[in-house]
Design a protein around this motif. Structure first.
Motif, PDB file in Angstrom:
ATOM      1  N   TYR A 171      -6.297 -90.582 -49.822  1.00 30.73           N
ATOM      2  CA  TYR A 171      -6.682 -89.193 -49.576  1.00 30.73           C
ATOM      3  C   TYR A 171      -8.185 -88.989 -49.796  1.00 30.73           C
ATOM      4  O   TYR A 171      -8.861 -88.343 -48.971  1.00 30.73           O
ATOM      5  CB  TYR A 171      -5.882 -88.277 -50.494  1.00 30.73           C
ATOM      6  N   ALA A 204     -11.229 -88.439 -46.989  1.00 32.14           N
ATOM      7  CA  ALA A 204     -12.172 -87.312 -47.091  1.00 32.14           C
ATOM      8  C   ALA A 204     -13.614 -87.795 -46.944  1.00 32.14           C
ATOM      9  O   ALA A 204     -14.424 -87.157 -46.270  1.00 32.14           O
ATOM     10  CB  ALA A 204     -11.981 -86.608 -48.425  1.00 32.14           C
ATOM     11  N   ALA A 264     -12.348 -81.518 -50.528  1.00 32.66           N
ATOM     12  CA  ALA A 264     -11.011 -82.119 -50.620  1.00 32.66           C
ATOM     13  C   ALA A 264     -10.254 -81.650 -51.855  1.00 32.66           C
ATOM     14  O   ALA A 264      -9.020 -81.722 -51.891  1.00 32.66           O
ATOM     15  CB  ALA A 264     -11.124 -83.640 -50.629  1.00 32.66           C
ATOM     16  N   LYS A 272     -18.121 -83.586 -49.519  1.00 30.85           N
ATOM     17  CA  LYS A 272     -16.864 -83.984 -48.870  1.00 30.85           C
ATOM     18  C   LYS A 272     -15.715 -83.991 -49.885  1.00 30.85           C
ATOM     19  O   LYS A 272     -14.614 -83.505 -49.595  1.00 30.85           O
ATOM     20  CB  LYS A 272     -17.015 -85.361 -48.236  1.00 30.85           C
TER      21      LYS A 272
END
Length: 399
Positions: free
Chosen positions: A392, A396, A190, A186
């Motif tokens: 952020y 993610a 990102a 993940k």
């Protein structure tokens, strides 16, 4: 931000106090099955290192000596369980232990000489690499780079677990590596294809140093702990990292040396070219500058990495660089990461190391990673602030 999709170990409470995270008891069968599936029919061995291996490995003499905690952990938590029950449960065979000579440098190539527990001298190239499917290297110094090269040459899989201590056993090696792999992927997605990263370091005197690393939109890579199938590969455990091989680097960043000396490192065209004293021992700074002048390759930046796990501090970089909210740079060889810095490019063999420089609250309390920013496709995202993952990154992980 909704965190309903986040597991308990990514809760704000645990992120702030990772030492409170609960882990299952270390289980070698679970670890090896998860990391190396399939294990059926694999021949496995354990490698350890000593300055004088021929004397200490014979009849496990090191177990009766002071020190050698890493090697004793290898014997107690890996060799003995393999012999007693783990190989049978995993469908493996072999289980022998061998010792090679300490390299005394991170990721330096290993000498070919190796000794078995009867004291016999053997060859890694002739007697170990071609004859084992899985090699577990539990050593004082990291051997990830040389074993990655040998795995490709001889076709084996394996894991490097240098600096193994009790904290690592009971946390970083007790996690579910399927979860670690999912989280790493993940975060890899990102960060992948970034144009550059900017890292701000705030010193105690208020100065802010900034290092900018050019990444040229490369695919981000991950160290996620899974080494499945039959493809030659080496897992670096504990795992949990997203990393890049810098294409360029410029600016400044601080450095805490082993003796506690603090310096500012100046970087241009991907290489450190000068160190300047902040506080501590001027001789330490002079020695580093002399090394840079003698062999400039030792200052080349070969890695930028970001931790992806929530783990307690182990005081061993192999685990602590995998902690979410930390980042690290590395100098030296990066061929094991897909880079272009090879051992034969250094002036001397002993210079061809891969040395991590970890930025974490416990490791570098004299300065703060105040912000890390990613530039990608004309947009900028904050990744880390004050050693904490940004919204952020958390979004993610929740995705």
């Amino acid at each position: 931000m909704s965190t309903t999709a986040l597991p308990d170990y990514l809760s704000p409470e645990i992120l702030l106090n990772p030492e409170n995270r609960e882990f299952p008891e270390f289980d070698i069968v679970r670890l090896l099955h998860t990391v190396f599936e399939p294990t059926q029919g694999c021949r496995v061995c354990v490698l350890i290192d000593f300055d004088e291996p021929q004397d200490l490995i014979k009849d496990f003499t090191f177990n009766g000596k002071e020190g050698f905690q890493v090697q004793k952990n290898a014997h107690k938590h890996f060799y003995e369980p393999l012999q007693e029950y783990a190989m049978e449960k995993l469908g493996m065979n072999g289980g022998e232990m061998f010792a090679y000579r300490c390299t005394n440098g991170s990721n330096l190539d290993l000498d070919d000489e190796v000794w078995d527990t009867a004291g016999n001298l053997l060859s890694l190239d002739e007697d170990i690499y071609p004859k084992y499917d899985l090699i577990l290297c539990i050593s004082t110094w990291s051997a990830t780079a040389p074993l990655t090269a040998k795995a490709k040459e001889f076709g084996f899989r394996g894991a490097t677990l240098h600096g193994l201590n009790d904290v690592i056993l009971n946390s970083g090696l007790s996690v579910d590596y399927n979860e670690v792999s999912r989280d790493a992927e993940k975060l890899r997605l990102a960060l992948t294809n970034a144009d550059s990263m900017e890292i701000d370091f705030t010193l105690e005197d208020g100065r802010v140093l900034t290092a900018t690393l050019g990444l040229n939109k490369q695919d981000a890579q991950k160290s996620h702990g899974l080494c499945h199938g039959t493809k030659p590969d080496i897992a670096n455990l504990p795992a949990g990292e997203v990393y890049f091989v810098p294409a360029d680097a410029n600016g400044q960043f601080p450095m805490k040396y082993e003796d506690g000396t603090l310096g500012v490192l100046d970087v241009k065209d991907r290489s450190i070219y000068r160190s300047t004293l902040i506080e501590g021992n001027q001789q330490t700074i002079d020695d580093h500058n002399a090394r840079l002048a003698d062999d400039p390759m030792t200052g080349t930046l070969g890695e930028l990495g970001f931790g992806t796990q929530v783990l307690p501090v182990s005081y061993a970089d192999i685990q602590d660089e995998k902690v979410l909210g930390t980042c690290h740079l590395a100098t030296g060889r990066d061929d094991h990461l897909g880079g272009d810095i090879l051992p034969d490019m250094f002036k001397r063999h002993e210079n061809a190391t891969h040395d991590d420089i970890l930025f974490a609250p416990h490791k570098t309390p004299n300065f703060n990673v105040s912000q890390v920013r990613m530039n990608r496709g004309g947009e900028q995202e904050i990744l880390i602030e004050n050693f904490r993952p940004s919204k952020y990154l958390m979004d993610a992980l929740a995705g």
